[in-house]
Write a protein that holds these residues in place. Structure first.
Motif, PDB file in Angstrom:
ATOM      1  N   SER A   1      -6.751   4.481   5.489  1.00  0.00           N
ATOM      2  CA  SER A   1      -5.368   4.940   5.369  1.00  0.00           C
ATOM      3  C   SER A   1      -4.453   3.809   4.887  1.00  0.00           C
ATOM      4  O   SER A   1      -3.658   3.993   3.962  1.00  0.00           O
ATOM      5  CB  SER A   1      -4.888   5.467   6.719  1.00  0.00           C
ATOM      6  OG  SER A   1      -3.526   5.810   6.647  1.00  0.00           O
ATOM      7  N   TYR A   2      -4.580   2.640   5.503  1.00  0.00           N
ATOM      8  CA  TYR A   2      -3.750   1.497   5.115  1.00  0.00           C
ATOM      9  C   TYR A   2      -4.045   1.091   3.667  1.00  0.00           C
ATOM     10  O   TYR A   2      -3.125   0.841   2.889  1.00  0.00           O
ATOM     11  CB  TYR A   2      -3.997   0.312   6.055  1.00  0.00           C
ATOM     12  CG  TYR A   2      -3.209  -0.900   5.645  1.00  0.00           C
ATOM     13  CD1 TYR A   2      -1.861  -1.020   5.988  1.00  0.00           C
ATOM     14  CD2 TYR A   2      -3.791  -1.915   4.898  1.00  0.00           C
ATOM     15  CE1 TYR A   2      -1.123  -2.122   5.592  1.00  0.00           C
ATOM     16  CE2 TYR A   2      -3.069  -3.013   4.503  1.00  0.00           C
ATOM     17  CZ  TYR A   2      -1.738  -3.128   4.847  1.00  0.00           C
ATOM     18  OH  TYR A   2      -1.016  -4.214   4.445  1.00  0.00           O
TER      19      TYR A   2
ATOM     20  N   ARG B   1      -5.263   2.891   1.181  1.00  0.00           N
ATOM     21  CA  ARG B   1      -4.722   3.879   0.238  1.00  0.00           C
ATOM     22  C   ARG B   1      -3.214   3.735   0.082  1.00  0.00           C
ATOM     23  O   ARG B   1      -2.682   3.814  -1.026  1.00  0.00           O
ATOM     24  CB  ARG B   1      -5.063   5.292   0.713  1.00  0.00           C
ATOM     25  CG  ARG B   1      -6.502   5.673   0.511  1.00  0.00           C
ATOM     26  CD  ARG B   1      -6.757   7.039   1.106  1.00  0.00           C
ATOM     27  NE  ARG B   1      -8.083   7.550   0.812  1.00  0.00           N
ATOM     28  CZ  ARG B   1      -8.603   8.607   1.399  1.00  0.00           C
ATOM     29  NH1 ARG B   1      -7.912   9.264   2.323  1.00  0.00           N
ATOM     30  NH2 ARG B   1      -9.806   9.010   1.085  1.00  0.00           N
ATOM     31  N   ARG B   2      -2.522   3.526   1.206  1.00  0.00           N
ATOM     32  CA  ARG B   2      -1.067   3.354   1.161  1.00  0.00           C
ATOM     33  C   ARG B   2      -0.714   2.113   0.329  1.00  0.00           C
ATOM     34  O   ARG B   2       0.173   2.155  -0.520  1.00  0.00           O
ATOM     35  CB  ARG B   2      -0.524   3.246   2.591  1.00  0.00           C
ATOM     36  CG  ARG B   2       0.980   3.271   2.688  1.00  0.00           C
ATOM     37  CD  ARG B   2       1.518   3.386   4.119  1.00  0.00           C
ATOM     38  NE  ARG B   2       0.776   2.653   5.141  1.00  0.00           N
ATOM     39  CZ  ARG B   2       0.004   3.213   6.070  1.00  0.00           C
ATOM     40  NH1 ARG B   2      -0.128   4.525   6.125  1.00  0.00           N
ATOM     41  NH2 ARG B   2      -0.619   2.473   6.964  1.00  0.00           N
ATOM     42  N   GLU B   3      -1.428   1.024   0.551  1.00  0.00           N
ATOM     43  CA  GLU B   3      -1.190  -0.207  -0.202  1.00  0.00           C
ATOM     44  C   GLU B   3      -1.476  -0.013  -1.690  1.00  0.00           C
ATOM     45  O   GLU B   3      -0.721  -0.480  -2.544  1.00  0.00           O
ATOM     46  CB  GLU B   3      -2.058  -1.350   0.334  1.00  0.00           C
ATOM     47  CG  GLU B   3      -1.503  -1.994   1.560  1.00  0.00           C
ATOM     48  CD  GLU B   3      -0.178  -2.694   1.301  1.00  0.00           C
ATOM     49  OE1 GLU B   3      -0.098  -3.538   0.381  1.00  0.00           O
ATOM     50  OE2 GLU B   3       0.788  -2.371   2.008  1.00  0.00           O
TER      51      GLU B   3
ATOM     52  N   GLN C   1     -11.234  -3.562   3.752  1.00  0.00           N
ATOM     53  CA  GLN C   1     -10.504  -2.434   3.181  1.00  0.00           C
ATOM     54  C   GLN C   1     -11.082  -2.054   1.815  1.00  0.00           C
ATOM     55  O   GLN C   1     -11.236  -0.868   1.513  1.00  0.00           O
ATOM     56  CB  GLN C   1      -9.019  -2.762   3.065  1.00  0.00           C
ATOM     57  CG  GLN C   1      -8.334  -2.861   4.412  1.00  0.00           C
ATOM     58  CD  GLN C   1      -6.968  -3.504   4.332  1.00  0.00           C
ATOM     59  OE1 GLN C   1      -6.588  -4.101   3.327  1.00  0.00           O
ATOM     60  NE2 GLN C   1      -6.215  -3.394   5.426  1.00  0.00           N
TER      61      GLN C   1
ATOM     62  N   ARG D   1      -1.384   2.804  -3.399  1.00  0.00           N
ATOM     63  CA  ARG D   1      -0.323   3.637  -3.990  1.00  0.00           C
ATOM     64  C   ARG D   1       0.918   2.794  -4.275  1.00  0.00           C
ATOM     65  O   ARG D   1       1.517   2.895  -5.342  1.00  0.00           O
ATOM     66  CB  ARG D   1       0.028   4.795  -3.055  1.00  0.00           C
ATOM     67  CG  ARG D   1      -0.880   5.985  -3.180  1.00  0.00           C
ATOM     68  CD  ARG D   1      -0.332   7.216  -2.466  1.00  0.00           C
ATOM     69  NE  ARG D   1      -0.208   7.037  -1.028  1.00  0.00           N
ATOM     70  CZ  ARG D   1      -1.162   7.281  -0.147  1.00  0.00           C
ATOM     71  NH1 ARG D   1      -2.332   7.710  -0.554  1.00  0.00           N
ATOM     72  NH2 ARG D   1      -0.955   7.105   1.134  1.00  0.00           N
ATOM     73  N   ALA D   2       1.286   1.965  -3.323  1.00  0.00           N
ATOM     74  CA  ALA D   2       2.479   1.124  -3.502  1.00  0.00           C
ATOM     75  C   ALA D   2       2.274   0.131  -4.645  1.00  0.00           C
ATOM     76  O   ALA D   2       3.159  -0.035  -5.490  1.00  0.00           O
ATOM     77  CB  ALA D   2       2.795   0.382  -2.202  1.00  0.00           C
TER      78      ALA D   2
ATOM     79  N   SER E   1      -8.447   4.004   9.900  1.00  0.00           N
ATOM     80  CA  SER E   1      -7.217   3.225   9.825  1.00  0.00           C
ATOM     81  C   SER E   1      -7.227   2.313   8.589  1.00  0.00           C
ATOM     82  O   SER E   1      -6.240   2.229   7.857  1.00  0.00           O
ATOM     83  CB  SER E   1      -7.050   2.398  11.094  1.00  0.00           C
ATOM     84  OG  SER E   1      -5.910   1.588  11.013  1.00  0.00           O
TER      85      SER E   1
END
Length: 187
Positions: free
Chosen positions: A169-170, A172-174, A136, A176-177, A166
């Motif tokens: 996307s994962y 980037r989401r992580e 990632q 951001r969180a 995938s």
């Protein structure tokens, strides 16, 4: 200079195999930034990534005859970088008891406030990225920081393009969180 930019990697590899040092120098110039990004994604410490890159280019030069498909020199080189980074990380885990802190140097002494903000942002991003898997981190650095296309990353990592999307996307989401949590904790 114009000639070197128009030459394919395969032609430069052919010239380098015949002892043409400037040809290999051009290969280094073309692929140094991406090789560094791959090493940095695996190691997270700039000085270590630089060492791995340098070692990788030396190995590539020594083993240039082993590059079976000169048209895919970059992919061959990046495999060397990934393997050297993996070996380096494994070696340092055995040798060090506690992680060393990365020392940041100011890019511009003219604006210390901006430099401090950038350093803080770099630290937060680096901390957030440590929670991602190596793949990632590589995908984020190659795509978002170096502008690689999904298909190029897929070819380098030997993954389907959809898997690369995938992972991105994962990741980037992580990020951001994690960055949002860090900002909330700071307040």
């Amino acid at each position: 200079m114009e000639r070197a930019q128009s030459e394919s990697d395969a032609h430069l590899v052919s010239r380098a195999r015949q002892g043409d040092s400037p040809a290999f120098g051009e290969l280094v110039r073309r692929h140094l930034r991406s090789a560094y990004a791959i090493a940095l994604a695996a190691l997270a410490i700039p000085a270590d990534a630089e060492d791995v890159c340098q070692d990788s280019f030396i190995i590539a030069l020594e083993r240039l005859d082993e590059c079976r498909d000169p048209d895919r020199f970059a992919a061959w080189l990046f495999r060397i970088v990934r393997n050297r980074a993996h070996n380096f990380r494994r070696y340092t885990k055995l040798r060090e008891g506690a992680p060393l802190e990365t020392v940041e140097r100011a890019d511009n002494a003219q604006n210390p406030e901006r430099d401090a903000e950038r350093g803080e942002l770099r630290d937060r991003l680096s901390t957030a990225m440590t929670g991602l898997s190596e793949v990632q981190r590589e995908v984020v650095i190659l795509h978002d920081m170096n502008g690689w296309k999904h298909r190029e990353i897929a070819a380098l990592l030997g993954l389907p393009e959809g898997t690369v999307r995938s992972h991105l996307s994962y990741a980037r989401r992580e990020l951001r969180a994690r960055l949002g949590t860090q900002l909330n904790e700071k307040d």
